[in-house]
Design an enzyme around this catalytic site. Structure first.
Site, PDB file in Angstrom:
ATOM      1  N   THR A 100     -13.030  -2.788  -6.886  1.00  0.00           N
ATOM      2  CA  THR A 100     -13.895  -1.578  -6.576  1.00  0.00           C
ATOM      3  C   THR A 100     -12.842  -0.354  -6.748  1.00  0.00           C
ATOM      4  O   THR A 100     -13.148   0.628  -7.369  1.00  0.00           O
ATOM      5  CB  THR A 100     -14.158  -1.889  -5.116  1.00  0.00           C
ATOM      6  OG1 THR A 100     -15.454  -2.559  -4.890  1.00  0.00           O
ATOM      7  CG2 THR A 100     -14.963  -0.252  -4.631  1.00  0.00           C
ATOM      8  N   THR A 125      -5.758   9.210  -0.522  1.00  0.00           N
ATOM      9  CA  THR A 125      -5.582   8.841   0.905  1.00  0.00           C
ATOM     10  C   THR A 125      -3.750   9.376   0.813  1.00  0.00           C
ATOM     11  O   THR A 125      -3.095   9.074  -0.131  1.00  0.00           O
ATOM     12  CB  THR A 125      -5.644   7.566   1.237  1.00  0.00           C
ATOM     13  OG1 THR A 125      -4.841   7.251   2.565  1.00  0.00           O
ATOM     14  CG2 THR A 125      -5.246   6.546   0.316  1.00  0.00           C
ATOM     15  N   ASP A 126      -3.307   9.766   1.903  1.00  0.00           N
ATOM     16  CA  ASP A 126      -1.962   9.979   2.304  1.00  0.00           C
ATOM     17  C   ASP A 126      -1.075   8.640   1.961  1.00  0.00           C
ATOM     18  O   ASP A 126       0.011   8.632   1.745  1.00  0.00           O
ATOM     19  CB  ASP A 126      -1.535  10.605   3.415  1.00  0.00           C
ATOM     20  CG  ASP A 126      -1.997   9.896   4.940  1.00  0.00           C
ATOM     21  OD1 ASP A 126      -2.600   9.014   4.493  1.00  0.00           O
ATOM     22  OD2 ASP A 126      -1.800  10.537   5.861  1.00  0.00           O
ATOM     23  N   GLU A 127      -1.974   7.278   2.244  1.00  0.00           N
ATOM     24  CA  GLU A 127      -1.287   6.009   2.220  1.00  0.00           C
ATOM     25  C   GLU A 127      -0.515   5.799   0.923  1.00  0.00           C
ATOM     26  O   GLU A 127       0.211   4.863   0.726  1.00  0.00           O
ATOM     27  CB  GLU A 127      -2.022   5.082   2.576  1.00  0.00           C
ATOM     28  CG  GLU A 127      -2.674   5.262   4.134  1.00  0.00           C
ATOM     29  CD  GLU A 127      -3.362   4.101   4.835  1.00  0.00           C
ATOM     30  OE1 GLU A 127      -2.944   2.915   4.248  1.00  0.00           O
ATOM     31  OE2 GLU A 127      -4.221   4.225   5.576  1.00  0.00           O
ATOM     32  N   TYR A 153      -4.159  -2.354  -0.123  1.00  0.00           N
ATOM     33  CA  TYR A 153      -5.326  -0.925  -0.016  1.00  0.00           C
ATOM     34  C   TYR A 153      -4.693   0.043  -0.642  1.00  0.00           C
ATOM     35  O   TYR A 153      -5.171   0.731  -1.559  1.00  0.00           O
ATOM     36  CB  TYR A 153      -5.773  -0.784   1.428  1.00  0.00           C
ATOM     37  CG  TYR A 153      -6.177   0.501   1.381  1.00  0.00           C
ATOM     38  CD1 TYR A 153      -7.485   1.011   0.736  1.00  0.00           C
ATOM     39  CD2 TYR A 153      -5.827   1.585   2.338  1.00  0.00           C
ATOM     40  CE1 TYR A 153      -8.113   2.301   1.161  1.00  0.00           C
ATOM     41  CE2 TYR A 153      -6.026   2.925   2.340  1.00  0.00           C
ATOM     42  CZ  TYR A 153      -7.426   3.146   1.783  1.00  0.00           C
ATOM     43  OH  TYR A 153      -7.906   4.383   1.817  1.00  0.00           O
ATOM     44  N   LYS A 157      -5.379   2.256  -4.218  1.00  0.00           N
ATOM     45  CA  LYS A 157      -5.837   3.669  -4.308  1.00  0.00           C
ATOM     46  C   LYS A 157      -4.767   4.371  -5.193  1.00  0.00           C
ATOM     47  O   LYS A 157      -5.143   5.468  -5.982  1.00  0.00           O
ATOM     48  CB  LYS A 157      -5.835   4.208  -2.795  1.00  0.00           C
ATOM     49  CG  LYS A 157      -6.945   3.845  -1.893  1.00  0.00           C
ATOM     50  CD  LYS A 157      -8.221   4.165  -2.424  1.00  0.00           C
ATOM     51  CE  LYS A 157      -8.513   5.631  -2.236  1.00  0.00           C
ATOM     52  NZ  LYS A 157      -9.958   5.909  -2.647  1.00  0.00           N
ATOM     53  N   TYR A 210      -1.423  -2.868  17.819  1.00  0.00           N
ATOM     54  CA  TYR A 210      -0.289  -3.275  17.256  1.00  0.00           C
ATOM     55  C   TYR A 210       0.958  -3.036  17.457  1.00  0.00           C
ATOM     56  O   TYR A 210       1.240  -1.802  17.809  1.00  0.00           O
ATOM     57  CB  TYR A 210      -0.655  -2.658  15.610  1.00  0.00           C
ATOM     58  CG  TYR A 210      -1.347  -3.525  14.556  1.00  0.00           C
ATOM     59  CD1 TYR A 210      -1.544  -4.801  14.543  1.00  0.00           C
ATOM     60  CD2 TYR A 210      -2.256  -2.716  13.954  1.00  0.00           C
ATOM     61  CE1 TYR A 210      -2.539  -5.472  13.927  1.00  0.00           C
ATOM     62  CE2 TYR A 210      -3.486  -3.300  13.212  1.00  0.00           C
ATOM     63  CZ  TYR A 210      -3.426  -4.718  12.985  1.00  0.00           C
ATOM     64  OH  TYR A 210      -4.390  -5.240  12.197  1.00  0.00           O
TER      65      TYR A 210
HETATM   66  P1  NAD Z   1     -15.900   3.173   4.480  1.00  0.00           P
HETATM   67  O1  NAD Z   1     -15.236   1.951   4.233  1.00  0.00           O
HETATM   68  O2  NAD Z   1     -16.641   3.799   5.579  1.00  0.00           O
HETATM   69  O3  NAD Z   1     -17.110   3.670   3.383  1.00  0.00           O
HETATM   70  C1  NAD Z   1     -16.811   2.802   1.690  1.00  0.00           C
HETATM   71  C2  NAD Z   1     -18.409   3.230   1.248  1.00  0.00           C
HETATM   72  O4  NAD Z   1     -18.124   2.671  -0.006  1.00  0.00           O
HETATM   73  C3  NAD Z   1     -19.344   2.125   1.897  1.00  0.00           C
HETATM   74  O5  NAD Z   1     -20.519   2.717   2.343  1.00  0.00           O
HETATM   75  C4  NAD Z   1     -19.362   1.100   1.079  1.00  0.00           C
HETATM   76  O6  NAD Z   1     -20.600   0.512   0.954  1.00  0.00           O
HETATM   77  C5  NAD Z   1     -19.021   1.875  -0.449  1.00  0.00           C
HETATM   78  N1  NAD Z   1     -18.664   0.610  -1.441  1.00  0.00           N
HETATM   79  C6  NAD Z   1     -17.758  -0.120  -1.484  1.00  0.00           C
HETATM   80  N2  NAD Z   1     -17.573  -0.695  -2.742  1.00  0.00           N
HETATM   81  C7  NAD Z   1     -18.378  -0.124  -3.368  1.00  0.00           C
HETATM   82  C8  NAD Z   1     -18.829  -0.351  -4.792  1.00  0.00           C
HETATM   83  N3  NAD Z   1     -18.119  -1.079  -5.591  1.00  0.00           N
HETATM   84  N4  NAD Z   1     -19.900   0.452  -5.378  1.00  0.00           N
HETATM   85  C9  NAD Z   1     -20.552   1.356  -4.494  1.00  0.00           C
HETATM   86  N5  NAD Z   1     -20.162   1.687  -3.044  1.00  0.00           N
HETATM   87  C10 NAD Z   1     -19.138   0.817  -2.727  1.00  0.00           C
HETATM   88  O7  NAD Z   1     -14.601   4.201   3.862  1.00  0.00           O
HETATM   89  P2  NAD Z   1     -14.257   5.684   4.380  1.00  0.00           P
HETATM   90  O8  NAD Z   1     -13.222   5.565   5.402  1.00  0.00           O
HETATM   91  O9  NAD Z   1     -15.319   6.615   4.558  1.00  0.00           O
HETATM   92  O10 NAD Z   1     -13.560   6.131   3.088  1.00  0.00           O
HETATM   93  C11 NAD Z   1     -13.891   6.960   2.212  1.00  0.00           C
HETATM   94  C12 NAD Z   1     -12.997   7.177   0.900  1.00  0.00           C
HETATM   95  O11 NAD Z   1     -12.015   7.945   1.546  1.00  0.00           O
HETATM   96  C13 NAD Z   1     -12.128   6.012   0.347  1.00  0.00           C
HETATM   97  O12 NAD Z   1     -12.022   6.129  -0.903  1.00  0.00           O
HETATM   98  C14 NAD Z   1     -10.910   6.078   1.266  1.00  0.00           C
HETATM   99  O13 NAD Z   1     -10.020   5.559   0.515  1.00  0.00           O
HETATM  100  C15 NAD Z   1     -10.714   7.523   1.323  1.00  0.00           C
HETATM  101  N6  NAD Z   1      -9.943   8.106   2.760  1.00  0.00           N
HETATM  102  C16 NAD Z   1     -10.327   7.620   3.933  1.00  0.00           C
HETATM  103  C17 NAD Z   1      -9.482   8.048   4.951  1.00  0.00           C
HETATM  104  C18 NAD Z   1      -9.972   7.338   6.256  1.00  0.00           C
HETATM  105  O14 NAD Z   1      -9.162   7.954   7.363  1.00  0.00           O
HETATM  106  N7  NAD Z   1     -10.949   6.782   6.708  1.00  0.00           N
HETATM  107  C19 NAD Z   1      -8.499   8.939   4.772  1.00  0.00           C
HETATM  108  C20 NAD Z   1      -8.141   9.342   3.474  1.00  0.00           C
HETATM  109  C21 NAD Z   1      -8.940   8.820   2.424  1.00  0.00           C
END
Ligand code: NAD
Length: 339
Positions: A100, A125-127, A153, A157, A210
């Site tokens: 994905t 992400t900052d990760e 992960y 990314k 953790y």
């Molecule tokens: P989340 O897991 O809540 O949501 C991900 C969504 O993507 C889900 O609705 C899922 O069904 C959909 N999805 C997964 N695989 C898919 C595919 N192959 N095709 C279509 N849809 C698909 O994630 P989130 O926390 O909302 O994060 C969203 C983005 O932001 C990610 O790219 C993550 O790396 C980035 N991000 C997250 C954070 C955080 O704190 N959560 C911080 C920085 C960046």
């Protein structure tokens, strides 16, 4: 303009879809989501009847489907949130993260090149920068910090980010990338720290932390992440990366104690569990570029955003109770209780 927003049934994508549909009634917002365990159509309920919104179920890594969709819909802008997003799950089963997060991204990029998209934005992400030592509070991630990932992960990314930048350099695709710190706010899946604390504390269940809980995360309210992405997509320079963060560093233990106090629950609910493999120590973002170049500033601090978020979970119990009653409960037991 017509926007394709992927992953809009997830946490941040869902908040961004709400934000865009309401703020820009003249723009069309198409939400594409595979509806994995993390996707939830209930999150899209508040906008589902709006005339400038449409939901499509599908996989960003399904090449034939994506190319057909682009042919039919003629998007102007793509904002890619879709990802496998949970570090613990990536340690258990890395492959779907490659499929994905990396191949899904390259599939979208190929379609963007073919159909001449005006802007592709990658939500990162900052990760990707790895971590910082706990004893150097003077250090922050800048856009020039080398990529140095720790988990499957973050590796997936970071790979996706490199492809995005390569498509700019090689094919001239107009791209931008945002790298944000940890988000919190409404519609956050209950496996992530803050909703996990709230949902378990309200049921008087133990809160797994953790190691010793000393790891530091930099927290940003999801609304401020949405305003940053909106600004970068419309005004950011092509080929550029922008860090997003609001200088709200807290140890995991501080976060747990803050939420327990706000809910009037005892600290005795805290249970320390075996540390995550390769656990990053500290994340801290320097958002100077976004602030000075695009004039972004966050609306919320941790102290103003957390009470609001707790109130949202209290007012929307049905949303998260449905999630934690099913398959997720088995996953939780396996990951944090049986070990
Ligand atoms: P989340 O897991 O809540 O949501 C991900 C969504 O993507 C889900 O609705 C899922 O069904 C959909 N999805 C997964 N695989 C898919 C595919 N192959 N095709 C279509 N849809 C698909 O994630 P989130 O926390 O909302 O994060 C969203 C983005 O932001 C990610 O790219 C993550 O790396 C980035 N991000 C997250 C954070 C955080 O704190 N959560 C911080 C920085 C960046």
């Amino acid at each position: 303009m017509k926007f394709l927003i992927t992953g809009g049934a997830g946490f941040i994508g869902g908040n961004f879809v709400h934000y865009m549909v309401n703020k820009y009634p003249e723009d069309m917002i198409v939400n594409l989501d595979k509806l994995t365990y993390a996707g939830n159509l209930e999150t899209c309920k508040p906008v589902e009847d709006k005339p400038n919104y449409k939901f499509i179920k599908g996989d960003i890594a399904d090449r034939e489907f994506i190319f057909d969709l682009f042919e039919k819909e003629k998007f102007d802008v793509v904002v890619n949130f879709a990802a496998e997003s949970h570090v613990d799950r990536s340690i258990e089963d890395p492959e779907i993260f490659v499929k994905t997060n990396v191949m899904g991204t390259t599939t979208l990029l190929d379609a963007c090149v073919k159909y001449g998209i005006k802007r592709y934005h990658q939500v990162s992400t900052d990760e990707v920068y790895g971590d910082l030592p706990l004893d150097r509070p003077d250090l922050f991630f800048t856009e020039e910090t080398p990529l140095h990932t720790s988990s499957p992960y973050s590796s997936a990314k970071a790979s996706a980010d490199l492809f995005v930048l390569a498509y700019h350099r090689t094919y001239g695709l107009p791209v931008t990338i945002s790298r944000c710190s940890n988000n919190y706010g409404p519609y956050h899946f209950p496996e992530k720290l803050i909703p996990l604390i709230i949902s378990r504390a309200l049921n008087d269940e133990t809160i797994p932390v953790y190691g010793t809980g000393e790891n530091v995360r930099d927290w940003l309210h999801v609304y401020d992440h949405c305003t940053a992405i909106d600004l970068i997509v419309r005004k950011g320079r092509e080929g550029e990366v922008y860090n997003v963060g609001g200088h709200n560093e807290r140890t995991n233990l501080q976060v747990v104690k803050t939420v327990l106090k706000a809910l009037n629950k005892p600290e005795s609910l805290i249970t320390f569990v075996e540390d995550r493999k390769g656990h990053d120590r500290r994340y801290a973002i320097d958002p100077t570029k976004l602030e000075t170049e695009l004039g972004w500033e966050p609306k919320y601090t941790f102290d103003t955003g957390i009470p609001m978020t707790i109130q949202w979970y209290l007012d929307n119990k049905e949303w998260w109770e449905n999630i934690i009653s099913g398959e997720y409960q088995n996953y939780f037991e396996k990951m944090y209780v049986e070990k």
